[in-house]
Motif scaffolding. Sequence first.
Motif, PDB file in Angstrom:
ATOM      1  N   PRO A   1     -14.558  -2.061   1.185  1.00 36.13           N
ATOM      2  CA  PRO A   1     -14.484  -3.342   1.969  1.00 36.13           C
ATOM      3  C   PRO A   1     -14.055  -4.213   0.827  1.00 36.13           C
ATOM      4  O   PRO A   1     -14.601  -4.708   0.044  1.00 36.13           O
ATOM      5  CB  PRO A   1     -16.024  -3.484   2.894  1.00 36.13           C
ATOM      6  CG  PRO A   1     -16.716  -2.392   1.313  1.00 36.13           C
ATOM      7  CD  PRO A   1     -16.313  -2.049   0.733  1.00 36.13           C
ATOM      8  N   SER A   2     -12.976  -5.095   1.084  1.00 33.46           N
ATOM      9  CA  SER A   2     -12.389  -6.233   1.488  1.00 33.46           C
ATOM     10  C   SER A   2     -13.782  -6.953   1.548  1.00 33.46           C
ATOM     11  O   SER A   2     -13.883  -7.054   2.905  1.00 33.46           O
ATOM     12  CB  SER A   2     -10.725  -6.868   1.681  1.00 33.46           C
ATOM     13  OG  SER A   2     -11.019  -7.240   3.182  1.00 33.46           O
ATOM     14  N   GLN A   3     -13.049  -8.554   1.571  1.00 34.38           N
ATOM     15  CA  GLN A   3     -13.704 -10.281   2.299  1.00 34.38           C
ATOM     16  C   GLN A   3     -12.803 -10.255   2.904  1.00 34.38           C
ATOM     17  O   GLN A   3     -13.558 -11.152   3.788  1.00 34.38           O
ATOM     18  CB  GLN A   3     -14.110 -10.904   0.622  1.00 34.38           C
ATOM     19  CG  GLN A   3     -14.846 -10.557  -0.558  1.00 34.38           C
ATOM     20  CD  GLN A   3     -14.604 -11.874  -0.882  1.00 34.38           C
ATOM     21  OE1 GLN A   3     -14.205 -12.464  -1.433  1.00 34.38           O
ATOM     22  NE2 GLN A   3     -15.449 -11.280  -3.007  1.00 34.38           N
ATOM     23  N   ASN A   4     -12.145  -9.674   3.022  1.00 33.64           N
ATOM     24  CA  ASN A   4     -11.064 -10.217   4.318  1.00 33.64           C
ATOM     25  C   ASN A   4     -11.099  -9.268   5.840  1.00 33.64           C
ATOM     26  O   ASN A   4     -10.188  -9.669   6.091  1.00 33.64           O
ATOM     27  CB  ASN A   4      -9.609 -10.121   3.762  1.00 33.64           C
ATOM     28  CG  ASN A   4      -9.557 -10.867   2.366  1.00 33.64           C
ATOM     29  OD1 ASN A   4      -9.359 -12.173   2.843  1.00 33.64           O
ATOM     30  ND2 ASN A   4      -8.922 -10.608   1.401  1.00 33.64           N
ATOM     31  N   GLY A   5     -12.668  -8.441   5.133  1.00 35.99           N
ATOM     32  CA  GLY A   5     -11.848  -7.801   6.914  1.00 35.99           C
ATOM     33  C   GLY A   5     -10.988  -6.707   6.789  1.00 35.99           C
ATOM     34  O   GLY A   5     -11.061  -5.764   8.060  1.00 35.99           O
ATOM     35  N   PHE A   6     -10.719  -5.712   5.685  1.00 37.03           N
ATOM     36  CA  PHE A   6     -10.460  -4.688   5.777  1.00 37.03           C
ATOM     37  C   PHE A   6     -10.724  -3.529   4.654  1.00 37.03           C
ATOM     38  O   PHE A   6     -11.666  -4.076   3.602  1.00 37.03           O
ATOM     39  CB  PHE A   6      -8.576  -4.799   5.700  1.00 37.03           C
ATOM     40  CG  PHE A   6      -8.302  -5.050   4.762  1.00 37.03           C
ATOM     41  CD1 PHE A   6      -8.240  -4.576   3.639  1.00 37.03           C
ATOM     42  CD2 PHE A   6      -8.128  -6.761   4.029  1.00 37.03           C
ATOM     43  CE1 PHE A   6      -7.403  -5.303   1.918  1.00 37.03           C
ATOM     44  CE2 PHE A   6      -7.443  -7.106   3.584  1.00 37.03           C
ATOM     45  CZ  PHE A   6      -7.561  -6.994   2.242  1.00 37.03           C
ATOM     46  N   TRP A   7     -10.438  -2.156   4.701  1.00 38.43           N
ATOM     47  CA  TRP A   7     -11.349  -1.619   4.181  1.00 38.43           C
ATOM     48  C   TRP A   7      -9.828  -0.547   2.965  1.00 38.43           C
ATOM     49  O   TRP A   7      -9.015  -0.805   3.625  1.00 38.43           O
ATOM     50  CB  TRP A   7     -11.974  -0.548   4.589  1.00 38.43           C
ATOM     51  CG  TRP A   7     -13.262  -0.593   5.382  1.00 38.43           C
ATOM     52  CD1 TRP A   7     -14.236  -0.317   4.654  1.00 38.43           C
ATOM     53  CD2 TRP A   7     -13.668  -1.302   6.650  1.00 38.43           C
ATOM     54  NE1 TRP A   7     -15.189  -0.785   5.380  1.00 38.43           N
ATOM     55  CE2 TRP A   7     -14.619  -1.966   6.362  1.00 38.43           C
ATOM     56  CE3 TRP A   7     -12.351  -1.296   7.122  1.00 38.43           C
ATOM     57  CZ2 TRP A   7     -15.379  -2.207   7.637  1.00 38.43           C
ATOM     58  CZ3 TRP A   7     -12.751  -2.499   8.795  1.00 38.43           C
ATOM     59  CH2 TRP A   7     -14.008  -3.175   8.402  1.00 38.43           C
ATOM     60  N   TYR A   8     -10.264  -0.445   1.843  1.00 41.78           N
ATOM     61  CA  TYR A   8      -8.624   0.291   1.228  1.00 41.78           C
ATOM     62  C   TYR A   8      -9.192   1.168  -0.029  1.00 41.78           C
ATOM     63  O   TYR A   8     -11.166   1.117  -0.425  1.00 41.78           O
ATOM     64  CB  TYR A   8      -8.322  -0.749   0.085  1.00 41.78           C
ATOM     65  CG  TYR A   8      -9.220  -1.876  -1.080  1.00 41.78           C
ATOM     66  CD1 TYR A   8      -8.966  -1.127  -1.591  1.00 41.78           C
ATOM     67  CD2 TYR A   8      -9.911  -2.525  -0.395  1.00 41.78           C
ATOM     68  CE1 TYR A   8      -9.814  -2.208  -3.000  1.00 41.78           C
ATOM     69  CE2 TYR A   8     -10.881  -3.294  -1.390  1.00 41.78           C
ATOM     70  CZ  TYR A   8     -10.949  -2.732  -2.455  1.00 41.78           C
ATOM     71  OH  TYR A   8     -11.052  -3.945  -3.326  1.00 41.78           O
ATOM     72  N   VAL A   9      -8.907   2.272  -0.126  1.00 43.79           N
ATOM     73  CA  VAL A   9      -8.561   3.202  -1.381  1.00 43.79           C
ATOM     74  C   VAL A   9      -7.821   3.083  -1.694  1.00 43.79           C
ATOM     75  O   VAL A   9      -6.644   3.477  -1.877  1.00 43.79           O
ATOM     76  CB  VAL A   9      -9.720   4.504  -0.280  1.00 43.79           C
ATOM     77  CG1 VAL A   9      -8.557   5.375   0.086  1.00 43.79           C
ATOM     78  CG2 VAL A   9      -9.675   5.793  -1.321  1.00 43.79           C
TER      79      VAL A   9
END
Length: 186
Positions: free
Chosen positions: A65-73
């Motif tokens: 999870p990012s601190q900005n409200g989205f997820w990434y891989v």
Amino acid sequence: MKRIFVFIAMISLGACKSPEARYPVSQNSGSYISESITKNQELLKKEVAKIEAIIKEDSTREYKPSQNGFWYVYNKKTSDSTNKPNPEFGDIVEFDYSISTLDNQAIYAEGEKETRTYAIDQEKLFSGLRQGLKLMKEGETVTFLFPSYKAYGYYGDKNKIGRNLPIKTKVTLNKVTEREELKPEN
């Protein structure tokens, strides 16, 4: 003649009345704003639930999870020992990207969009991708899962992406040119 001056003076004094504030004929209670907030909160809950279900289903990869409200891989990650910097304000980046729905239906397929050159935080780009690029290093490929408010929001892209559509974006960061490299030598 004296009467004319007195008459003009009286009209002038009467015209010096201070302006009165105009009030609206009807007043709203602000219920529209409250309804809009509630509707957007419900929309966000649904989108986050769908994203979390995708993450749970794809247990072979580690989504962050990012601190900005989205997820990434990371699809391709450079080793931390390369000492390549993350892009910062003013750096020029070149990247390729594709966009699909959360159900993997292509919106803009790989290669459909041209390689993009972008000055970090100095040009127009949807907020999620703008923030996501700062998490990457040169040579990395990352898949981002953006709720609609971090993607194209209420308006969409006025082409293929509709309103309030959460998206999956695969990004390859090809090149980073740092600000110092852009300054002319003396």
